[in-house]
Design a protein around this motif. Structure first.
Motif, PDB file in Angstrom:
ATOM      1  N   LYS A   6       0.821  -1.219   0.000  1.00  9.92           N
ATOM      2  CA  LYS A   6       0.000   0.000   0.000  1.00  9.92           C
ATOM      3  C   LYS A   6       0.850   1.262   0.000  1.00  9.92           C
ATOM      4  O   LYS A   6       1.848   1.352   0.710  1.00  9.92           O
ATOM      5  N   TYR A  37      -1.172   4.378  -0.151  1.00  5.86           N
ATOM      6  CA  TYR A  37      -2.105   5.362   0.412  1.00  5.86           C
ATOM      7  C   TYR A  37      -3.468   4.704   0.597  1.00  5.86           C
ATOM      8  O   TYR A  37      -3.877   3.867  -0.202  1.00  5.86           O
ATOM      9  N   GLU A  38      -4.159   5.121   1.647  1.00  6.67           N
ATOM     10  CA  GLU A  38      -5.528   4.625   1.856  1.00  6.67           C
ATOM     11  C   GLU A  38      -6.350   5.662   2.609  1.00  6.67           C
ATOM     12  O   GLU A  38      -5.866   6.300   3.546  1.00  6.67           O
ATOM     13  N   ASP A  39      -7.580   5.854   2.179  1.00  2.00           N
ATOM     14  CA  ASP A  39      -8.554   6.615   2.969  1.00  2.00           C
ATOM     15  C   ASP A  39      -9.907   5.924   2.832  1.00  2.00           C
ATOM     16  O   ASP A  39      -9.975   4.782   2.363  1.00  2.00           O
ATOM     17  N   GLU A  83      -0.442  13.721  -6.504  1.00  2.00           N
ATOM     18  CA  GLU A  83       0.321  13.881  -5.250  1.00  2.00           C
ATOM     19  C   GLU A  83       1.261  12.693  -5.031  1.00  2.00           C
ATOM     20  O   GLU A  83       2.439  12.863  -4.687  1.00  2.00           O
ATOM     21  N   LEU A  84       0.750  11.483  -5.242  1.00  3.65           N
ATOM     22  CA  LEU A  84       1.575  10.294  -5.029  1.00  3.65           C
ATOM     23  C   LEU A  84       2.687  10.188  -6.076  1.00  3.65           C
ATOM     24  O   LEU A  84       3.802   9.765  -5.764  1.00  3.65           O
ATOM     25  N   LYS A  86      -5.065  12.762  -6.048  1.00  7.05           N
ATOM     26  CA  LYS A  86      -4.208  11.876  -5.241  1.00  7.05           C
ATOM     27  C   LYS A  86      -3.153  11.212  -6.127  1.00  7.05           C
ATOM     28  O   LYS A  86      -2.002  11.039  -5.700  1.00  7.05           O
TER      29      LYS A  86
END
Ligand code: AMP
Length: 114
Positions: free
Chosen positions: A18, A20-22, A70-71, A67
């Motif tokens: 992973k 990123y996670e939301d 950004e990543l 996102k």
């Protein structure tokens, strides 16, 4: 969805690296990277492909693109850029039927695709 590998990654049934996670989005490294940077962003909601997006999904997809940017910067692609790809159905080369954005970078990429 029961037989969807990306839904199984969301649930943790299949492991992933992973990034990123939301509540709505998960990003993880592609298991078969095609470039030094290659990760995927998926919505946690099971949407099969970009053709199945509805007007209610505008905010979600906007967040996914922000996102992804950004990543990509966080993965070192800010200066030289990256490719942001959404394959769709058979002609588009989609193999996993859960909407995903590929982000590929870290080397120059050819165009057009074969
Ligand atoms: P697409 O061909 O656009 O549907 O892309 C599907 C992508 O998912 C491919 O690049 C695969 O390498 C990747 N993939 C498939 N299974 C996994 C997995 N378990 N973990 C990470 N990436 C995966």
């Amino acid at each position: 969805m029961d037989d969807c590998i990306f839904c199984k990654i969301i649930s943790g049934e299949i492991p992933s690296k992973k990034l990123y996670e939301d509540d709505e989005i998960l990003a993880f490294h592609d298991v078969s990277p095609q470039a030094p940077v290659h990760f995927l962003l998926i919505p946690k909601k099971h949407i099969r492909n970009i053709m199945e997006l509805g007007k209610d999904d505008v905010a979600l997809t906007g967040r996914m693109i922000n996102k992804a940017q950004e990543l990509a910067v966080g993965q070192g692609c800010g200066e030289k850029g990256a490719r942001f790809v959404i394959n769709c159905k058979s002609d588009g080369g989609q193999t996993v039927n859960h909407l995903h954005i590929h982000v590929l970078g870290g080397r120059p990429l050819d165009w057009p695709p074969g």
